[in-house]
Design a protein around this motif. Structure first.
Motif, mmCIF file in Angstrom:
data_model
loop_
_atom_site.group_PDB
_atom_site.id
_atom_site.type_symbol
_atom_site.label_atom_id
_atom_site.label_comp_id
_atom_site.label_asym_id
_atom_site.label_seq_id
_atom_site.Cartn_x
_atom_site.Cartn_y
_atom_site.Cartn_z
ATOM 1 N N GLY A 84 8.167 -8.774 6.908
ATOM 2 C CA GLY A 84 7.487 -7.668 6.248
ATOM 3 C C GLY A 84 8.090 -7.237 4.931
ATOM 4 N N LYS A 85 9.243 -7.787 4.542
ATOM 5 C CA LYS A 85 9.887 -7.424 3.281
ATOM 6 C C LYS A 85 9.598 -8.498 2.238
ATOM 7 C CE LYS A 85 13.589 -4.719 5.390
ATOM 8 N NZ LYS A 85 15.052 -4.517 5.512
ATOM 9 N N LEU A 95 9.030 -1.398 -2.024
ATOM 10 C CA LEU A 95 7.640 -0.970 -1.979
ATOM 11 C C LEU A 95 7.391 0.080 -3.054
ATOM 12 C CD1 LEU A 95 7.019 -0.460 1.840
ATOM 13 C CD2 LEU A 95 5.716 -1.988 0.367
ATOM 14 N N ALA A 99 3.157 3.570 -1.401
ATOM 15 C CA ALA A 99 2.518 2.499 -0.638
ATOM 16 C C ALA A 99 2.430 2.830 0.845
ATOM 17 C CB ALA A 99 3.285 1.196 -0.827
ATOM 18 N N ASP A 101 2.652 1.140 4.503
ATOM 19 C CA ASP A 101 3.243 -0.074 5.063
ATOM 20 C C ASP A 101 3.080 -0.153 6.582
ATOM 21 O OD1 ASP A 101 4.562 -2.503 4.817
ATOM 22 O OD2 ASP A 101 6.511 -1.609 5.216
ATOM 23 N N LYS A 103 1.994 -1.620 9.915
ATOM 24 C CA LYS A 103 1.764 -3.022 10.257
ATOM 25 C C LYS A 103 0.674 -3.175 11.310
ATOM 26 C CE LYS A 103 6.413 -4.641 9.120
ATOM 27 N NZ LYS A 103 7.615 -5.335 9.604
ATOM 28 N N TYR A 127 3.250 -10.929 7.348
ATOM 29 C CA TYR A 127 4.618 -10.406 7.404
ATOM 30 C C TYR A 127 5.678 -11.493 7.307
ATOM 31 C CZ TYR A 127 1.591 -6.788 9.182
ATOM 32 O OH TYR A 127 0.548 -5.900 9.332
ATOM 33 N N ASP A 182 -1.338 -1.834 -2.512
ATOM 34 C CA ASP A 182 -0.261 -0.970 -2.016
ATOM 35 C C ASP A 182 -0.439 -0.629 -0.541
ATOM 36 O OD1 ASP A 182 0.736 -1.094 -4.532
ATOM 37 O OD2 ASP A 182 0.396 1.019 -5.035
ATOM 38 N N ASN A 183 -1.651 -0.708 -0.046
ATOM 39 C CA ASN A 183 -1.930 -0.526 1.379
ATOM 40 C C ASN A 183 -1.763 -1.894 2.036
ATOM 41 O OD1 ASN A 183 -2.784 0.296 3.884
ATOM 42 N ND2 ASN A 183 -4.837 0.884 3.249
ATOM 43 N N ARG A 184 -0.524 -2.287 2.265
ATOM 44 C CA ARG A 184 -0.171 -3.674 2.536
ATOM 45 C C ARG A 184 -0.888 -4.289 3.734
ATOM 46 N NH1 ARG A 184 4.495 -4.918 -0.522
ATOM 47 N NH2 ARG A 184 3.942 -4.109 -2.576
#
Length: 210
Positions: A84-85, A95, A99, A101, A103, A127, A182-184
Motif C-alpha cells: 500500500g505504500k 500521500l 488523500a 487511503d 483499503k 496495494y 488521491d482517493n486511492r
C-alpha cells in the motif's frame, strides 16, 4: 465614446483568446480526487505553456472523456507499490495531505482483472504493484516476452509505424506519466489503464475556484 467601445471590444477579444488557448474552468464530476477535490468543485486549468512535475494535478483525455488525477511518476521513473505504500525510484513518497487511503479487499476481482488486462501480471494488485519503468520519449525496450506483456497496450496506443518497431526493440515516441487519484482505493487510474502519454494531457490545475 468610440474610444470606450474600442476598449470594450479589445477586452472581450482578449478574454476569448485567453479562454480558447490558455485557460479553462473544469468541473469535477468524479470522486477519485477526494478529499483534495470533490465532485462539483471547479478548478482553473492552464492549457498551454506549462511543464508537468511530480505531484501536479492534471486533466487528460481517456476513452473520449476528460479525467483529473495527480502525477505520481514522470517519464523515466520507476514506480511501485509495496503493501500500500508508493515508491518512486525506490524512494517512499508520502500521500497528499488530504488523500483518502481506505483499503478495499485484496481479492477485488475487478481491479485484478483490469491490472492483468493492461500489464499482464496476475500478482499485481492495488496495494502491491510493479516495479514499472515509465516510458519516456526515445526510450528503447527489448521486445521480449517480459517487456511485451508490460508495454503492449502502450505500444498499440502510439500507432507505431514500421520504422520504430522491429523484431528486437521498440522506441517510444512520446513521454508517459503515471497518474493516480488521491482517493486511492476508489480511483480508476494508471494502475488500471496504464500511464498516460503527453499528447493526451490537456491541462494542469493551477487554482481551485470553488
Amino acid at each position: 465614446m468610440r474610444k470606450d467601445f474600442f476598449y470594450i471590444i479589445a477586452f472581450l477579444f482578449a478574454l476569448i483568446i485567453l479562454r480558447i488557448f490558455f485557460f479553462e474552468i473544469y468541473t469535477i464530476n468524479q470522486n477519485s480526487m477526494n478529499n483534495t477535490y470533490k465532485a462539483g468543485n471547479k478548478v482553473l486549468i492552464i492549457k498551454n505553456f506549462y511543464s508537468i512535475t511530480y505531484n501536479d494535478v492534471i486533466i487528460f483525455k481517456h476513452e473520449n472523456k476528460k479525467m483529473i488525477k495527480r502525477c505520481i511518476g514522470l517519464p523515466g521513473n520507476t514506480f511501485k507499490i509495496i503493501k500500500g505504500k508508493t515508491y518512486l525510484d525506490n524512494v517512499l513518497i508520502p500521500l497528499p495531505s488530504n488523500a483518502v487511503d481506505k483499503k478495499n479487499s485484496e481479492s477485488d476481482a475487478f481491479s485484478r482483472s483490469e491490472i492483468y488486462s493492461t500489464y499482464g501480471k496476475n500478482e499485481w494488485t492495488l496495494y502491491n504493484f510493479g516495479a514499472f519503468l515509465i516510458p519516456k520519449k526515445g526510450m528503447v525496450i527489448a521486445l521480449n516476452p517480459k517487456n511485451i506483456i508490460l508495454y503492449k497496450k502502450l505500444i498499440e496506443e502510439e500507432n507505431v509505424d514500421d520504422l520504430n518497431l522491429t523484431k528486437e526493440r521498440y522506441i517510444f515516441q512520446d513521454d508517459f506519466y503515471f497518474l493516480m487519484g488521491d482517493n486511492r482505493a476508489e480511483s480508476v487510474d494508471s494502475r488500471f489503464f496504464g500511464p498516460v502519454k503527453k499528447a493526451d494531457i490537456t491541462g494542469k490545475v493551477i487554482l481551485k475556484v470553488w
